[in-house]
Design a protein around this motif. Sequence first.
Motif, mmCIF file in Angstrom:
data_model
loop_
_atom_site.group_PDB
_atom_site.id
_atom_site.type_symbol
_atom_site.label_atom_id
_atom_site.label_comp_id
_atom_site.label_asym_id
_atom_site.label_seq_id
_atom_site.Cartn_x
_atom_site.Cartn_y
_atom_site.Cartn_z
ATOM 1 N N ARG A 26 -8.771 127.272 91.607
ATOM 2 C CA ARG A 26 -8.936 128.667 91.200
ATOM 3 C C ARG A 26 -8.656 129.545 92.403
ATOM 4 O O ARG A 26 -8.985 129.190 93.543
ATOM 5 N N PRO A 27 -8.067 130.728 92.138
ATOM 6 C CA PRO A 27 -8.004 131.711 93.220
ATOM 7 C C PRO A 27 -9.405 132.239 93.524
ATOM 8 O O PRO A 27 -10.221 132.365 92.612
ATOM 9 N N LEU A 28 -9.645 132.524 94.795
ATOM 10 C CA LEU A 28 -10.909 133.125 95.207
ATOM 11 C C LEU A 28 -10.613 134.530 95.713
ATOM 12 O O LEU A 28 -9.858 134.700 96.665
ATOM 13 N N GLN A 32 -17.505 137.357 93.891
ATOM 14 C CA GLN A 32 -18.747 137.879 93.323
ATOM 15 C C GLN A 32 -19.091 137.256 91.973
ATOM 16 O O GLN A 32 -20.251 137.196 91.593
ATOM 17 N N SER A 33 -18.106 136.821 91.256
ATOM 18 C CA SER A 33 -18.377 136.122 90.000
ATOM 19 C C SER A 33 -18.192 134.619 90.167
ATOM 20 O O SER A 33 -18.940 133.828 89.614
ATOM 21 N N LEU A 34 -17.189 134.248 90.949
ATOM 22 C CA LEU A 34 -16.865 132.824 91.086
ATOM 23 C C LEU A 34 -17.924 132.066 91.887
ATOM 24 O O LEU A 34 -18.377 130.992 91.475
ATOM 25 N N SER A 97 -18.982 152.824 89.702
ATOM 26 C CA SER A 97 -20.091 152.443 88.806
ATOM 27 C C SER A 97 -20.344 150.947 88.788
ATOM 28 O O SER A 97 -21.305 150.484 88.179
ATOM 29 N N VAL A 98 -19.509 150.182 89.434
ATOM 30 C CA VAL A 98 -19.674 148.725 89.404
ATOM 31 C C VAL A 98 -20.828 148.305 90.320
ATOM 32 O O VAL A 98 -20.876 148.699 91.484
ATOM 33 N N GLY A 99 -21.743 147.509 89.763
ATOM 34 C CA GLY A 99 -22.759 146.803 90.549
ATOM 35 C C GLY A 99 -23.440 147.636 91.598
ATOM 36 O O GLY A 99 -23.807 148.784 91.364
ATOM 37 N N ASP A 100 -23.589 147.058 92.784
ATOM 38 C CA ASP A 100 -24.224 147.740 93.899
ATOM 39 C C ASP A 100 -23.271 147.745 95.085
ATOM 40 O O ASP A 100 -22.161 147.202 95.001
ATOM 41 N N ALA A 101 -23.693 148.349 96.183
ATOM 42 C CA ALA A 101 -22.791 148.534 97.326
ATOM 43 C C ALA A 101 -22.242 147.200 97.834
ATOM 44 O O ALA A 101 -21.053 147.105 98.153
ATOM 45 N N SER A 119 -18.760 142.555 79.782
ATOM 46 C CA SER A 119 -19.417 143.805 80.162
ATOM 47 C C SER A 119 -18.897 144.366 81.472
ATOM 48 O O SER A 119 -19.561 145.191 82.099
ATOM 49 N N ALA A 120 -17.711 143.953 81.877
ATOM 50 C CA ALA A 120 -17.120 144.509 83.095
ATOM 51 C C ALA A 120 -16.572 145.906 82.817
ATOM 52 O O ALA A 120 -16.239 146.243 81.680
ATOM 53 N N ASP A 121 -16.473 146.696 83.872
ATOM 54 C CA ASP A 121 -16.054 148.090 83.717
ATOM 55 C C ASP A 121 -14.546 148.289 83.723
ATOM 56 O O ASP A 121 -14.005 149.054 82.933
ATOM 57 N N TYR A 122 -13.868 147.619 84.648
ATOM 58 C CA TYR A 122 -12.423 147.857 84.805
ATOM 59 C C TYR A 122 -11.612 147.677 83.517
ATOM 60 O O TYR A 122 -10.671 148.437 83.272
HETATM 61 C C1 LIG Z 1 -24.874 141.671 91.322
HETATM 62 C C2 LIG Z 1 -23.567 141.910 90.662
HETATM 63 C C3 LIG Z 1 -23.406 143.034 89.890
HETATM 64 C C4 LIG Z 1 -22.194 143.277 89.276
HETATM 65 N N1 LIG Z 1 -22.076 144.396 88.511
HETATM 66 C C5 LIG Z 1 -20.909 144.642 87.913
HETATM 67 C C6 LIG Z 1 -20.716 145.814 87.135
HETATM 68 O O1 LIG Z 1 -21.614 146.650 87.021
HETATM 69 N N2 LIG Z 1 -19.537 146.005 86.528
HETATM 70 C C7 LIG Z 1 -18.509 145.107 86.678
HETATM 71 O O2 LIG Z 1 -17.460 145.334 86.112
HETATM 72 N N3 LIG Z 1 -18.660 144.010 87.415
HETATM 73 C C8 LIG Z 1 -19.813 143.753 88.041
HETATM 74 N N4 LIG Z 1 -19.921 142.646 88.819
HETATM 75 C C9 LIG Z 1 -18.760 141.755 88.974
HETATM 76 C C10 LIG Z 1 -17.892 142.234 90.130
HETATM 77 O O3 LIG Z 1 -17.192 143.369 89.752
HETATM 78 C C11 LIG Z 1 -16.931 141.182 90.588
HETATM 79 O O4 LIG Z 1 -16.336 141.718 91.688
HETATM 80 C C12 LIG Z 1 -15.851 140.780 89.615
HETATM 81 O O5 LIG Z 1 -16.352 140.386 88.382
HETATM 82 C C13 LIG Z 1 -15.055 139.626 90.168
HETATM 83 O O6 LIG Z 1 -14.315 140.057 91.240
HETATM 84 P P1 LIG Z 1 -14.171 139.208 92.553
HETATM 85 O O7 LIG Z 1 -13.154 139.883 93.351
HETATM 86 O O8 LIG Z 1 -15.481 139.015 93.170
HETATM 87 O O9 LIG Z 1 -13.571 137.843 91.965
HETATM 88 P P2 LIG Z 1 -13.981 136.340 92.152
HETATM 89 O O10 LIG Z 1 -15.405 136.143 91.848
HETATM 90 O O11 LIG Z 1 -13.500 135.833 93.437
HETATM 91 O O12 LIG Z 1 -13.112 135.724 91.007
HETATM 92 C C14 LIG Z 1 -13.381 135.928 89.650
HETATM 93 C C15 LIG Z 1 -12.386 135.148 88.790
HETATM 94 O O13 LIG Z 1 -11.110 135.752 88.872
HETATM 95 C C16 LIG Z 1 -10.140 134.839 89.386
HETATM 96 N N5 LIG Z 1 -9.252 135.631 90.238
HETATM 97 C C17 LIG Z 1 -9.625 136.372 91.301
HETATM 98 N N6 LIG Z 1 -8.558 137.046 91.784
HETATM 99 C C18 LIG Z 1 -7.500 136.713 91.004
HETATM 100 C C19 LIG Z 1 -6.119 137.085 90.994
HETATM 101 N N7 LIG Z 1 -5.643 137.962 91.861
HETATM 102 N N8 LIG Z 1 -5.338 136.546 90.052
HETATM 103 C C20 LIG Z 1 -5.837 135.665 89.149
HETATM 104 N N9 LIG Z 1 -7.089 135.282 89.116
HETATM 105 C C21 LIG Z 1 -7.930 135.801 90.039
HETATM 106 C C22 LIG Z 1 -10.953 133.808 90.110
HETATM 107 O O14 LIG Z 1 -10.291 132.600 90.181
HETATM 108 C C23 LIG Z 1 -12.197 133.717 89.245
HETATM 109 O O15 LIG Z 1 -11.942 132.941 88.129
HETATM 110 C C24 LIG Z 1 -21.108 142.375 89.438
HETATM 111 C C25 LIG Z 1 -21.285 141.245 90.225
HETATM 112 C C26 LIG Z 1 -22.489 140.995 90.833
HETATM 113 C C27 LIG Z 1 -22.632 139.789 91.693
#
Ligand SMILES: Cc1cc2nc3c(=O)[nH]c(=O)nc-3n(C[C@H](O)[C@H](O)[C@H](O)COP(=O)(O)OP(=O)(O)OC[C@H]3O[C@@H](n4cnc5c(N)ncnc54)[C@H](O)[C@@H]3O)c2cc1C
Lengths: 264, 793
Positions: A26-28, A32-34, A97-101, A119-122
Amino acid sequence: MYDFDYHRPTTIADAVALLAQAEDGRPLAGGQSLIPTLKQRLAKRSDLVDLSAITELRGIRDDGGTLVIGAMTRHAEVAASDLVRSAIPALAATAESVGDAQVRNLGTLGGSIANNDPSADYPAALVGLGATIVTDRRSIAAEDFFTGLFETALAADELVVSVRFPRPDRAAYQKFPNPASRYAVVGVFVAKTGNAVRVAVTGAGAVVFRHSAMEAALTNSFTPAALEPIETPADDFNGDIHASQDYRAHLVKVMAKRAVAALQ
Amino acid sequence: MAHPDGIGARVRRREDLRFLTGRGTYTDDINRPGQVHAWILRSPYAHARITAIDTTAAAAAPGVLAIFTGADLAADKVNGLPCGWLIHSKDGSPMKEPPHPALAQGKVRHVGDQVAVVIAETRSQARDAAELITVDYDDLPAVVSSVAALKPDAPLLHDEAPGNLCYDWHLGDLAATEAAFAHAAHVVTLDVVNNRLVPNAMEPRAAIGEYDRTGGDYTLYTTSQNPHVIRLLMGAFVLGIPEHKLRVVAPDVGGGFGSKIYHYAEEAIVTWAAKKVGRPIKWTAERSESFLSDAHGRDHVTHAELALDANGKFLGLKVSTVANLGAYLSTFSTSIPTYLYATLLAGQYTTPAIYAEVKAVFTNTVPVDAYRGAGRPEACYLIERLVDVAAREIGIDKVELRRRNLIPASAMPYQTPVALQYDSGDYVRNLDLALPLIDYAGFPARKAEAAARGKLRGIGFATYIEACGIAPSNVAGALGARAGLYESAEVRFHPTGSVTLFTGSHSHGQSHETTFAQLVAERFGIPIDNVEIVHGDTAKVPFGMGTYGSRSLAVGGSAIVKAMDKVEAKAKKIAAHMLEAAASDIEVKEGKFTVAGTDKSLSIAEIALSAYVPHNFPLDELEPGLDEQAFYDPKNFTFPNGCHICEVEIDPDTGVTKVVNFVAADDFGRVINPMVVEGQVHGGIVQGIGQALHENCVYDPESGQLITGSYMDYCMPRADDVPSFTLAYHEEAPCTHNPLGVKGCGEAGTIGGSAAVMNAVVDALAEFGITHLDMPASPERVWQAIRAQRKAA
Ligand SMILES: Cc1cc2nc3c(=O)[nH]c(=O)nc-3n(C[C@H](O)[C@H](O)[C@H](O)COP(=O)(O)OP(=O)(O)OC[C@H]3O[C@@H](n4cnc5c(N)ncnc54)[C@H](O)[C@@H]3O)c2cc1C
């Protein structure tokens, strides 16, 4: 966390090649979700391909009136970008509006949309603005990209490279955050370009959707009152301890009205 | 001249530099030579019979040193975890006390119940191996609600407890209460649920067990609020290790809120296994494990009736509560819904007749025990909701109705009909202090202004009483406590005049290092930096019952005063000898020992030096040294009290409630450090708001799975959920029976907070005809309540 092999390529081509070779890679992005799913051992991956060293995936630019945002651009960068704030303030507000700082400092646009949390915003912003997702091999319209619960049109080894946002005349995003997680229980993105109105709803259903009844009503009269008679069927909506289907359906109207009111 | 850091000074917390710069030493920060790691395999089922456990594959996994199950503990005659308080039912029979094994014996009774422990070189090896253990479960039907568990056909948790009933207890005079109801002009009734909470200390629980073969000594490092109690419970009752062979250390502890009072299975497991494996063993909970294994709080279902005369005077109160104890008896669980709850049902009011009955019930959930306030928030919430319902039904202003029933200061000491005797308190003063701060008179205008913005504004009151400084050992013993409830202190002067103070109470957020040092610095006229506070180590502190129930200052502080009295008495004699005067002629003021009417005087440092270098010392009368111990057993509880007022605004379109104003006027007796007290009140109020609006522990009623098992679903209050608080206190009614006149402030905000918030919420919704709402007043719950009333209209 189970063991995995870690890679940090510097080009898109290398990243795609690594993903294609990996047994279950998987790409990283921001992690934050992975990372939480790995830490809780809900997922096991053979390889993680860290995208953070690929400079082509970062940045925000204006391409002849279209806003182009790289997949690895952090939510905080989008929220703070002067370019985004002047071109599409509602998009900056969505990122804000996403999550916290802490989450905004690490989480990325590409990660958020590839993950496609219901429930993601984007996703609301992308569908609401009629954005186009550019991958390493093709372009996908936002409406075709988000296909289901945590599902997208991406192939397993396909990378989101950037997202192209056409500029609307006016747009607004209204979010009702989950009191615990602060993800969207319901988020409604309303954009008006000329006479065309798009209304995209996240949080309520399994996947983001366009609300055609609201779009029609608003095309006719771009006022909160125009939305009053519209009832949103709740049958396919999500329901949980925080919000029942009925409540979500109700919030869709409240948030949509507030978004339109903000644009009066 | 008053001491700059003495009693009443806003001394900054001395511990903060350490904590804020990441230099605290928490249990998980400690690493012992040769240390290995434990992973606890927990039950995925709420209720199941274990038919077989196969550890063969796991035992062969990399890094694994040992795997133990309940059978290994049983073979070693390791006992279950004890319960510290015996309750007797109405009929005189003792409560049902089923075994509480550290590792399951044949059956699991809640999701998260401990099934096996894997010890391995690393934590992930232990966890990897745990996944290779195969456990055959026979899934049984589960019951998570206390009311459901009492139904005749409910699944039975323990054969020892038919009907899942632990006890059916009562307190008060039923006949007198029924007579009061017979003459009542008004009777108001209310059914309330006091929602279950997960404690969520910032630092998860952790433990390190260690065994030294040389002398056969055990050491346990643990996240505890009371290391001596753990030593006693684990040593004497579970593992059979005598005190002199067991040291328990509770270093920096990152919050407890009650959840770290109890003796937990993991402590016994790592201590016992350390000897088996011959290596120190560390276990640290993941946050998900905390949700599934830290004792939860509250969880009451109550029916109550209040009888009033035509003028609104309370005549009688009848309360019937079902309390959920979870799957097993946690250490103090049985005392919470009884002696820490029903005894508080008079509140601040003159209600002459009260009768309460409490059924305590086993369910397939995490054990329930004391959580900040422990019984007293449940009592306060019930009383104050009832008072508001009564005010509305009878048509008397809610402040006026309270005034008519408050116990006047002149009635102190006041004997309540539910066992307690309040020693002091001026409840009218609290109310009069609070009302101008909230600008009660201006409320209608604020409500109108909010309405113009489409918001519903409400105001809510709560008066509360606490019983703190828990309490005379003889009384507690008569009520079933299986331990004493005194506190110890040792004041050790060193030769050059600095002091080490050993206290048996434990600081995990309460600021002992600051306030206790203030006591010593002022008493002996020495700089606060010359005083070191030691707590949390059974090898250093003589004894201790620890910190809970806002007892540290009232009981622990009193023990310090007693020890300081002894030091002073001895120092006086030394001074008399050194100054060639009679001891009766020595006057002590601000640490100076002076011969009356002369300028001959000595500082405590000079006296200490002489005590340790006794060249000129009354050796025929006194021993050298200046180091005194004291134990203090209080004469009574202390009774902090206050009046909390909250204003909320509700968005009727979404149901979102915002706390916009909060006033707390409290009586904590004498205040040692106002800044510390304010911090305690702030934190308490936030937890009170948390229970009222946000926090809710939810189990799936069918499967018994914990739905709110992470912060994705369990809603903690955050900084942006609360307003700035307006606080006031008075010191006009100090505690009459302890030397400092102090009462305790640790739980106040939690006790008054949730009641004030909910009264404000219901007040805001009054225009819809809503008379009650259970906590938490979550957006959907509020919206649904409005919708139901609108539909009905
Ligand atoms: C406490 C907390 C609160 C949050 N609150 C919110 C919120 O209010 N609203 C909201 O929308 N989200 C929220 N999130 C999620 C946050 O926005 C994450 O940043 C997002 O869901 C995943 O982004 P990431 O960059 O961290 O991706 P990662 O966790 O690194 O990856 C997520 C998934 O996407 C894949 N991926 C990543 N980049 C790519 C790419 N370029 N191409 C293909 N696949 C890819 C990864 O392989 C993985 O499967 C929250 C997360 C946390 C931990």
